[in-house]
Scaffold this motif. Structure first.
Motif, PDB file in Angstrom:
ATOM      1  N   GLN A   1      -9.295   9.479   1.874  1.00 48.94           N
ATOM      2  CA  GLN A   1     -11.032   9.040   1.934  1.00 48.94           C
ATOM      3  C   GLN A   1     -11.769   9.424   3.148  1.00 48.94           C
ATOM      4  O   GLN A   1     -13.192   9.434   2.656  1.00 48.94           O
ATOM      5  CB  GLN A   1     -10.723   7.606   2.454  1.00 48.94           C
TER       6      GLN A   1
ATOM      7  N   ILE B   1      -9.086   6.479  -3.945  1.00 43.56           N
ATOM      8  CA  ILE B   1      -8.921   6.139  -2.672  1.00 43.56           C
ATOM      9  C   ILE B   1     -10.093   5.718  -2.410  1.00 43.56           C
ATOM     10  O   ILE B   1     -10.762   4.972  -1.050  1.00 43.56           O
ATOM     11  CB  ILE B   1      -8.456   6.999  -1.795  1.00 43.56           C
TER      12      ILE B   1
ATOM     13  N   PRO C   1       1.211  -0.767   0.153  1.00 42.95           N
ATOM     14  CA  PRO C   1      -0.108   0.341   0.281  1.00 42.95           C
ATOM     15  C   PRO C   1       0.671   1.279  -0.081  1.00 42.95           C
ATOM     16  O   PRO C   1       0.521   2.646  -0.519  1.00 42.95           O
ATOM     17  CB  PRO C   1      -0.688   0.146   1.235  1.00 42.95           C
ATOM     18  N   THR C   2       2.235   1.484   0.674  1.00 44.52           N
ATOM     19  CA  THR C   2       3.087   2.343   0.839  1.00 44.52           C
ATOM     20  C   THR C   2       3.079   2.884  -0.746  1.00 44.52           C
ATOM     21  O   THR C   2       3.715   3.636  -0.970  1.00 44.52           O
ATOM     22  CB  THR C   2       3.841   1.838   1.173  1.00 44.52           C
TER      23      THR C   2
ATOM     24  N   GLY D   1       2.876  -6.684  15.925  1.00 46.18           N
ATOM     25  CA  GLY D   1       3.999  -6.896  15.009  1.00 46.18           C
ATOM     26  C   GLY D   1       4.840  -8.416  14.601  1.00 46.18           C
ATOM     27  O   GLY D   1       4.150  -9.097  14.477  1.00 46.18           O
TER      28      GLY D   1
ATOM     29  N   ALA E   1     -12.425  -1.914   0.049  1.00 49.73           N
ATOM     30  CA  ALA E   1     -12.161  -2.425   1.974  1.00 49.73           C
ATOM     31  C   ALA E   1     -12.712  -3.067   2.971  1.00 49.73           C
ATOM     32  O   ALA E   1     -12.670  -3.727   4.010  1.00 49.73           O
ATOM     33  CB  ALA E   1     -10.917  -1.885   2.181  1.00 49.73           C
TER      34      ALA E   1
HETATM   35  P1  C2E Z   1       0.107   0.702   9.014  1.00 44.37           P
HETATM   36  O1  C2E Z   1      -1.792   1.318   9.383  1.00 44.37           O
HETATM   37  O2  C2E Z   1       0.335   2.400  10.428  1.00 44.37           O
HETATM   38  O3  C2E Z   1       0.492  -0.280   9.338  1.00 44.37           O
HETATM   39  C1  C2E Z   1       0.799  -1.066   9.403  1.00 44.37           C
HETATM   40  C2  C2E Z   1       2.082  -1.515   9.075  1.00 44.37           C
HETATM   41  O4  C2E Z   1       3.546  -1.792   9.332  1.00 44.37           O
HETATM   42  C3  C2E Z   1       1.683  -2.607   7.750  1.00 44.37           C
HETATM   43  O5  C2E Z   1       2.448  -1.880   6.455  1.00 44.37           O
HETATM   44  C4  C2E Z   1       2.317  -3.486   8.226  1.00 44.37           C
HETATM   45  O6  C2E Z   1       2.629  -4.797   7.730  1.00 44.37           O
HETATM   46  C5  C2E Z   1       3.995  -3.169   8.655  1.00 44.37           C
HETATM   47  N1  C2E Z   1       4.209  -3.538  10.125  1.00 44.37           N
HETATM   48  C6  C2E Z   1       3.388  -4.357  11.248  1.00 44.37           C
HETATM   49  N2  C2E Z   1       4.494  -4.737  12.353  1.00 44.37           N
HETATM   50  C7  C2E Z   1       5.887  -4.585  11.926  1.00 44.37           C
HETATM   51  C8  C2E Z   1       6.776  -5.011  12.908  1.00 44.37           C
HETATM   52  O7  C2E Z   1       7.033  -5.306  13.429  1.00 44.37           O
HETATM   53  N3  C2E Z   1       7.954  -3.817  11.846  1.00 44.37           N
HETATM   54  C9  C2E Z   1       7.586  -3.158  10.293  1.00 44.37           C
HETATM   55  N4  C2E Z   1       8.951  -3.305   9.966  1.00 44.37           N
HETATM   56  N5  C2E Z   1       6.572  -3.305   9.916  1.00 44.37           N
HETATM   57  C10 C2E Z   1       5.502  -3.498   9.944  1.00 44.37           C
HETATM   58  P2  C2E Z   1       1.225  -2.307   5.450  1.00 44.37           P
HETATM   59  O8  C2E Z   1       0.662  -3.380   5.099  1.00 44.37           O
HETATM   60  O9  C2E Z   1       2.794  -2.342   4.034  1.00 44.37           O
HETATM   61  O10 C2E Z   1       0.812  -0.566   5.274  1.00 44.37           O
HETATM   62  C11 C2E Z   1       1.323   0.212   4.684  1.00 44.37           C
HETATM   63  C12 C2E Z   1       0.791   1.310   5.389  1.00 44.37           C
HETATM   64  O11 C2E Z   1      -0.863   1.518   4.281  1.00 44.37           O
HETATM   65  C13 C2E Z   1      -0.651   1.844   6.374  1.00 44.37           C
HETATM   66  O12 C2E Z   1       0.102   2.382   7.699  1.00 44.37           O
HETATM   67  C14 C2E Z   1      -1.634   2.093   6.421  1.00 44.37           C
HETATM   68  O13 C2E Z   1      -1.662   2.966   6.337  1.00 44.37           O
HETATM   69  C15 C2E Z   1      -1.356   1.751   4.349  1.00 44.37           C
HETATM   70  N6  C2E Z   1      -2.882   0.687   4.042  1.00 44.37           N
HETATM   71  C16 C2E Z   1      -2.348  -0.588   4.626  1.00 44.37           C
HETATM   72  N7  C2E Z   1      -4.162  -0.962   3.829  1.00 44.37           N
HETATM   73  C17 C2E Z   1      -4.822  -0.281   4.155  1.00 44.37           C
HETATM   74  C18 C2E Z   1      -6.301   0.026   3.403  1.00 44.37           C
HETATM   75  O14 C2E Z   1      -6.858  -0.711   3.681  1.00 44.37           O
HETATM   76  N8  C2E Z   1      -6.561   1.784   3.258  1.00 44.37           N
HETATM   77  C19 C2E Z   1      -5.580   2.976   4.029  1.00 44.37           C
HETATM   78  N9  C2E Z   1      -6.497   3.662   3.410  1.00 44.37           N
HETATM   79  N10 C2E Z   1      -5.115   2.452   4.257  1.00 44.37           N
HETATM   80  C20 C2E Z   1      -3.915   1.417   4.002  1.00 44.37           C
END
Ligand code: C2E
Ligand code: CA
Ligand code: CA
Ligand code: CA
Length: 280
Positions: free
Chosen positions: A122, A86, A73-74, A258, A93
């Motif tokens: 959104q 979005i 998602p990033t 985590g 979602a």
């Molecule tokens: P977020 O909501 O802060 O989600 C946490 C992110 O940290 C997730 O990355 C997750 O995979 C990652 N993470 C979890 N545990 C750990 C850990 O122990 N270490 C590390 N280094 N990372 C960990 P992800 O899945 O790449 O998502 C990134 C961001 O994208 C999310 O940050 C959120 O802001 C956004 N996102 C994800 N899904 C959605 C969605 O359905 N809708 C919207 N609007 N944004 C989303």
């Protein structure tokens, strides 16, 4: 030397051009990705420290791109936020999370609550988020308390009276609200006073060195105390080590999420995980 500078400039422009093309291509693909069913929700367990049990799952979107493979998602959410995609993606979602809760129930799996991320664009752009949520819950026969919405401080910062009404209606519906990435924005305190949250997600940046750095320890302790006083629970984000778990337990943090327990997984792998417990 002058030539060198010019070459660097050309190289730089070519790189910018490449990035812009890439963004434009992804933006065009994003537009079609929903109907092509290329999005998928992964789920990351949230574990209660006292019981060791999974009490929630955060839904994290993934894009199975036909030529680029699995995209995080990033990479695409920021593009979707600028192009307006979005809105349909966010709606998808919410629907998909409800559909999945229903599917688990039908398989005899009782899932804990599922948390869905709502981005600032959104929330601002969607005039009837509460209706979308209510319709999805009703369509799949899901209890409102099984769904949580995660809002970041940037969402709340720009919240107008109109949006405050939407949040209040969501609350009245019985949907849970969590504040995401807590501590990274400014004047976080005022949101806590204005909006009723169920849960505070302590940002990973404080958790990273909570086992080693005094300042982070003090900040996490303060957040936990604050949450307790307000009747909210706390969850630590990005927990990767046993040392962090020990420290968080000592500090009275309620839950962890985590890689230490599990990374985000496809829905099919969750039923097996739900049986597992955190040791210690
Ligand atoms: P977020 O909501 O802060 O989600 C946490 C992110 O940290 C997730 O990355 C997750 O995979 C990652 N993470 C979890 N545990 C750990 C850990 O122990 N270490 C590390 N280094 N990372 C960990 P992800 O899945 O790449 O998502 C990134 C961001 O994208 C999310 O940050 C959120 O802001 C956004 N996102 C994800 N899904 C959605 C969605 O359905 N809708 C919207 N609007 N944004 C989303
Ligand atoms: Ca989140
Ligand atoms: Ca977060
Ligand atoms: Ca974060």
């Amino acid at each position: 030397a002058k030539d060198e500078g010019r070459n660097q400039f050309r190289f730089h422009m070519a790189e910018l051009d490449r990035q812009l093309r890439e963004r434009m291509m992804l933006a065009a693909d994003l537009h079609l990705a929903i109907e092509r069913q290329e999005f998928e929700l992964y789920y990351q367990p949230q574990v209660e420290l006292e019981s060791g049990r999974i009490v929630g799952l955060e839904a994290l979107i993934r894009w199975n791109h036909p030529t680029r493979g699995l995209l995080l998602p990033t990479v695409f959410i920021p593009i979707a936020e600028t192009t307006g995609s979005i809105l349909p993606i966010g709606k998808w979602a919410i629907e998909q999370a409800c559909r999945q809760i229903r599917l688990w129930r039908d398989q005899g799996v009782v899932p804990p609550l599922v948390a869905v991320n709502i981005s600032a664009a959104q929330f601002k752009g969607e005039s009837d988020l509460d209706r979308i949520v209510a319709n999805s819950l009703a369509r799949f026969g899901v209890a409102p308390c099984a769904l949580e919405l995660e809002l970041t401080e940037s969402v709340l910062m720009e919240t107008t009276q109109k949006h405050k009404g939407s949040l209040e209606r969501l609350r009245q519906l019985g949907v849970r609200l969590a504040i995401d990435d807590f501590g990274t924005g400014y004047s976080s305190m005022s949101y806590l006073r204005r909006f009723p949250f169920d849960r505070i997600k302590i940002d990973k940046s404080f958790i990273d060195d909570v086992a080693t750095q005094n300042e982070s320890i003090k900040i996490v302790r303060a957040i936990v105390t604050l949450a307790e006083g307000l009747g909210m629970s706390t969850i630590a984000e990005g927990v990767e080590s046993a040392d962090q778990v020990d420290k968080l337990r000592e500090l009275g943090c309620d839950q962890i999420q985590g890689f230490f327990f599990s990374n985000p997984r496809p829905a099919g792998e969750i039923a097996g995980l739900l049986a597992q417990k955190l040791e210690g």
